[in-house]
Design a protein around this motif. Structure first.
Motif, PDB file in Angstrom:
ATOM      1  N   ALA A  61      44.957  16.128  35.534  1.00 36.92           N
ATOM      2  CA  ALA A  61      46.063  16.963  35.203  1.00 36.92           C
ATOM      3  C   ALA A  61      46.458  17.037  33.980  1.00 36.92           C
ATOM      4  O   ALA A  61      46.388  18.774  33.316  1.00 36.92           O
ATOM      5  CB  ALA A  61      46.780  16.545  36.174  1.00 36.92           C
ATOM      6  N   PHE A  62      46.019  16.479  33.190  1.00 37.69           N
ATOM      7  CA  PHE A  62      46.425  16.646  31.978  1.00 37.69           C
ATOM      8  C   PHE A  62      45.023  17.516  30.847  1.00 37.69           C
ATOM      9  O   PHE A  62      45.375  18.536  30.319  1.00 37.69           O
ATOM     10  CB  PHE A  62      46.144  14.787  30.771  1.00 37.69           C
ATOM     11  CG  PHE A  62      47.827  14.196  31.061  1.00 37.69           C
ATOM     12  CD1 PHE A  62      48.392  14.623  31.715  1.00 37.69           C
ATOM     13  CD2 PHE A  62      47.028  13.000  30.950  1.00 37.69           C
ATOM     14  CE1 PHE A  62      49.706  13.504  32.091  1.00 37.69           C
ATOM     15  CE2 PHE A  62      48.314  12.179  31.839  1.00 37.69           C
ATOM     16  CZ  PHE A  62      49.515  12.264  31.528  1.00 37.69           C
ATOM     17  N   THR A  63      44.246  17.460  31.431  1.00 34.92           N
ATOM     18  CA  THR A  63      42.350  18.042  30.863  1.00 34.92           C
ATOM     19  C   THR A  63      42.911  19.862  30.792  1.00 34.92           C
ATOM     20  O   THR A  63      42.998  20.187  30.805  1.00 34.92           O
ATOM     21  CB  THR A  63      41.276  17.775  31.418  1.00 34.92           C
ATOM     22  OG1 THR A  63      41.504  17.421  32.437  1.00 34.92           O
ATOM     23  CG2 THR A  63      41.268  16.349  30.472  1.00 34.92           C
ATOM     24  N   GLY A  64      43.763  19.930  32.334  1.00 37.42           N
ATOM     25  CA  GLY A  64      44.073  21.064  33.216  1.00 37.42           C
ATOM     26  C   GLY A  64      44.943  22.075  31.612  1.00 37.42           C
ATOM     27  O   GLY A  64      45.227  22.914  32.153  1.00 37.42           O
TER      28      GLY A  64
ATOM     29  N   ALA B 285      33.044   4.575  30.505  1.00 36.87           N
ATOM     30  CA  ALA B 285      32.159   5.165  30.455  1.00 36.87           C
ATOM     31  C   ALA B 285      31.640   6.137  30.947  1.00 36.87           C
ATOM     32  O   ALA B 285      30.731   7.403  30.708  1.00 36.87           O
ATOM     33  CB  ALA B 285      30.599   4.073  31.400  1.00 36.87           C
ATOM     34  N   ALA B 286      32.339   6.712  32.466  1.00 37.59           N
ATOM     35  CA  ALA B 286      32.011   8.035  33.543  1.00 37.59           C
ATOM     36  C   ALA B 286      32.358   9.083  32.739  1.00 37.59           C
ATOM     37  O   ALA B 286      31.927   9.684  32.743  1.00 37.59           O
ATOM     38  CB  ALA B 286      32.246   7.626  34.360  1.00 37.59           C
ATOM     39  N   ILE B 287      33.722   8.583  31.797  1.00 44.30           N
ATOM     40  CA  ILE B 287      34.689  10.179  31.328  1.00 44.30           C
ATOM     41  C   ILE B 287      35.506  10.303  30.539  1.00 44.30           C
ATOM     42  O   ILE B 287      35.802  11.372  30.008  1.00 44.30           O
ATOM     43  CB  ILE B 287      36.332  10.343  32.465  1.00 44.30           C
ATOM     44  CG1 ILE B 287      37.215   9.150  32.496  1.00 44.30           C
ATOM     45  CG2 ILE B 287      35.360  10.326  34.183  1.00 44.30           C
ATOM     46  CD1 ILE B 287      38.705   9.340  32.718  1.00 44.30           C
ATOM     47  N   GLY B 288      34.663   9.293  29.301  1.00 42.70           N
ATOM     48  CA  GLY B 288      34.896   8.972  28.267  1.00 42.70           C
ATOM     49  C   GLY B 288      34.424  10.175  28.067  1.00 42.70           C
ATOM     50  O   GLY B 288      34.667  10.879  26.601  1.00 42.70           O
TER      51      GLY B 288
ATOM     52  N   LEU C  15      34.689  16.073  25.283  1.00 39.85           N
ATOM     53  CA  LEU C  15      33.977  16.392  24.400  1.00 39.85           C
ATOM     54  C   LEU C  15      33.202  17.342  25.006  1.00 39.85           C
ATOM     55  O   LEU C  15      33.366  18.343  24.357  1.00 39.85           O
ATOM     56  CB  LEU C  15      32.847  15.614  23.299  1.00 39.85           C
ATOM     57  CG  LEU C  15      32.160  16.161  22.509  1.00 39.85           C
ATOM     58  CD1 LEU C  15      32.780  16.282  21.171  1.00 39.85           C
ATOM     59  CD2 LEU C  15      31.047  14.896  21.916  1.00 39.85           C
ATOM     60  N   ALA C  16      32.801  17.364  26.001  1.00 41.84           N
ATOM     61  CA  ALA C  16      31.980  18.533  26.840  1.00 41.84           C
ATOM     62  C   ALA C  16      32.988  19.276  26.954  1.00 41.84           C
ATOM     63  O   ALA C  16      32.474  20.978  27.669  1.00 41.84           O
ATOM     64  CB  ALA C  16      31.437  17.530  28.289  1.00 41.84           C
TER      65      ALA C  16
ATOM     66  N   ASN D 259      36.168  14.479  20.561  1.00 41.16           N
ATOM     67  CA  ASN D 259      35.527  13.212  19.976  1.00 41.16           C
ATOM     68  C   ASN D 259      36.091  11.392  19.277  1.00 41.16           C
ATOM     69  O   ASN D 259      35.802  10.531  19.948  1.00 41.16           O
ATOM     70  CB  ASN D 259      35.260  13.630  18.373  1.00 41.16           C
ATOM     71  CG  ASN D 259      33.788  14.203  17.812  1.00 41.16           C
ATOM     72  OD1 ASN D 259      33.339  14.125  19.033  1.00 41.16           O
ATOM     73  ND2 ASN D 259      33.934  14.925  16.987  1.00 41.16           N
ATOM     74  N   ILE D 260      37.585  12.135  18.849  1.00 41.78           N
ATOM     75  CA  ILE D 260      38.672  11.018  19.734  1.00 41.78           C
ATOM     76  C   ILE D 260      38.486  10.397  20.583  1.00 41.78           C
ATOM     77  O   ILE D 260      38.739   8.706  20.560  1.00 41.78           O
ATOM     78  CB  ILE D 260      39.594  11.050  18.447  1.00 41.78           C
ATOM     79  CG1 ILE D 260      40.488   9.653  17.964  1.00 41.78           C
ATOM     80  CG2 ILE D 260      40.269  12.345  19.614  1.00 41.78           C
ATOM     81  CD1 ILE D 260      40.085   8.479  16.902  1.00 41.78           C
ATOM     82  N   VAL D 261      38.575  11.056  21.307  1.00 42.04           N
ATOM     83  CA  VAL D 261      38.090  10.185  22.970  1.00 42.04           C
ATOM     84  C   VAL D 261      37.612   9.696  23.105  1.00 42.04           C
ATOM     85  O   VAL D 261      38.087   8.205  23.898  1.00 42.04           O
ATOM     86  CB  VAL D 261      38.716  11.664  23.952  1.00 42.04           C
ATOM     87  CG1 VAL D 261      38.764  11.544  25.424  1.00 42.04           C
ATOM     88  CG2 VAL D 261      40.843  12.367  23.891  1.00 42.04           C
ATOM     89  N   LEU D 262      36.770  10.584  23.642  1.00 38.77           N
ATOM     90  CA  LEU D 262      35.322   9.085  23.420  1.00 38.77           C
ATOM     91  C   LEU D 262      34.751   7.671  21.888  1.00 38.77           C
ATOM     92  O   LEU D 262      34.613   6.816  22.782  1.00 38.77           O
ATOM     93  CB  LEU D 262      33.738  10.329  22.746  1.00 38.77           C
ATOM     94  CG  LEU D 262      32.440   9.592  23.170  1.00 38.77           C
ATOM     95  CD1 LEU D 262      31.987   9.399  24.559  1.00 38.77           C
ATOM     96  CD2 LEU D 262      31.921  10.514  22.688  1.00 38.77           C
TER      97      LEU D 262
END
Length: 391
Positions: free
Chosen positions: A168-171, A345-348, A352-353, A360-363
């Motif tokens: 939802a947030f990335t949307g 590890a799966a969605i971090g 960026l992608a 970058n900061i989220v990762l």
């Protein structure tokens, strides 16, 4: 690839053993193995194994959830009641709220970027929690008040809720918006996933009762059906809300309820499979850790992670209000709901992608959350359960 697997298993076992010798959780050594061998370390892992890393991690997660289902007593789970439901979403909501409050102050990001960051780090790690709760169940620690069952149930659904929040947030960040339907999907995903798993589990119990086959063949059947259930979520999840991982656990619970003797034998088989799966899982999680990103965030990111952990622990405490748990048992639940690893590890790296400015900061924060909370949470669970729980 064979050389990479050999290095992962041998070094993972060696460093895991060394960590246990100095009273640290073995997974710390396994994560360190991945960091050493991975693309950000010596680069000794074959690219082909890194390409399928997410699938291998998913297989390991399926094994541990099957093992959890086969060990979980449904009657004990019912005793947990309201707190088990609250644990599925309340601690995550507290942690996301904490991130929205603290991240703009400490890292200078926007509220929306902070919300995305909160959704990434808000999930607990079944891979860290589940094997420890199974151990407590088998040894009888906290089972009279259904504490391991409560944490198991919450950790299984917590990930579903957080991933929907992340979508939802990335949307919103991408301009596609967040529809009310995406949030309505959460309860349906849980209900359909659990119901599907229970149905398949009961059918398998009847089949195993009528058709005599070796336990090894039963393990292969359970794994194959689990892979299909998880794949079904990927393929049809947009049309029919459905949690494949919850279905896998539900299948084990139903089989345990219908054919307890068979479930005990199969659980023993999965215990042996987990020895290798655990090493593969945490080594591959470690391989995703980019220490350069971790170092670039500095002390502010560490303070942020510790700060939102306090919010999360407050959320767990609220879930325990009105229960018969004493102060020590509530503190243990707060510790047990701390570790993060697999979801991060799966969605971090996904923001960026996606090309988001906060990628970058989220990762970086995702990587740090693994490095801080997975060892810390595992250490606190292993070191305190005999002091805080009743046997």
């Amino acid at each position: 690839m064979l050389q990479s697997i050999a290095l992962m298993l041998l070094l993972g076992m060696a460093l895991g053993w060394l960590c246990k010798k100095v009273k640290l959780p073995g997974l710390v050594g396994m994560i360190a193995t991945g960091m050493i061998l991975g693309p950000y370390g010596l680069g000794w892992l074959d690219s082909s194994i890194l390409d399928i890393s997410s699938q291998l991690r998913r297989i390991a997660l399926i094994i541990i959830l099957l093992r959890a289902g086969l060990s979980l007593n449904l009657e004990d789970l019912k005793k947990a009641g309201r707190p088990a439901i609250l644990m599925c979403f309340v601690p995550a909501c507290f942690e996301v709220t904490g991130m929205i409050i603290l991240a703009p102050i400490l890292l200078g990001v926007s509220r929306l970027d902070a919300a995305i960051m909160g959704a990434v780090v808000g999930a607990v790690s079944p891979a860290v929690i589940v094997p420890r709760m199974i151990k407590l169940t088998e040894e009888g620690w906290g089972t009279k008040k259904s504490i391991p069952q409560l944490i198991l149930a919450g950790a299984s659904v917590d990930d579903v809720f957080v991933i929907v929040l992340f979508s939802a947030f990335t949307g919103v960040a991408l301009g596609t918006g967040a529809s009310a339907a995406s949030f309505i999907k959460i309860p349906f995903s849980v209900i359909f996933g659990a119901a599907s798993g229970f149905l398949v589990g009961y059918l398998l119990a009847v089949y195993f009762e009528k058709i005599h086959i070796r336990d090894t063949a039963k393990v292969m059947i359970l794994l194959s059906i689990s892979f299909l259930l998880v794949t079904a979520e990927d393929r049809f999840g947009e049309v029919i809300p459905f949690s494949g991982l919850l279905a896998v656990m539900g299948m084990g619970i139903a089989l345990k309820r219908k054919r307890a003797v068979v479930a005990v034998r199969l659980s023993s088989k999965f215990n042996k499979l987990w020895v290798m799966a655990e090493i593969m899982l945490f080594v591959l999680v470690g391989a995703t850790v980019d220490l350069h990103y971790a170092a670039s965030a500095g002390i502010a990111a560490v303070v942020l992670i510790l700060g939102v952990l306090i919010f999360r622990m407050a959320g767990v405490w609220c879930c325990m209000l009105g229960t018969n748990l004493n102060k020590k048992e509530r503190i243990f639940c707060m510790f047990a709901y701390m570790p993060k690893a697999t979801v991060q590890a799966a969605i971090g790296g996904m923001p960026l992608a996606m090309g988001l400015s906060c990628g970058n900061i989220v990762l970086t924060v995702a990587v740090l959350s693994i490095l801080i909370t997975a060892p810390l949470g595992a250490f606190l669970i292993d070191g305190t359960y005999k002091k805080l729980l009743m046997k």
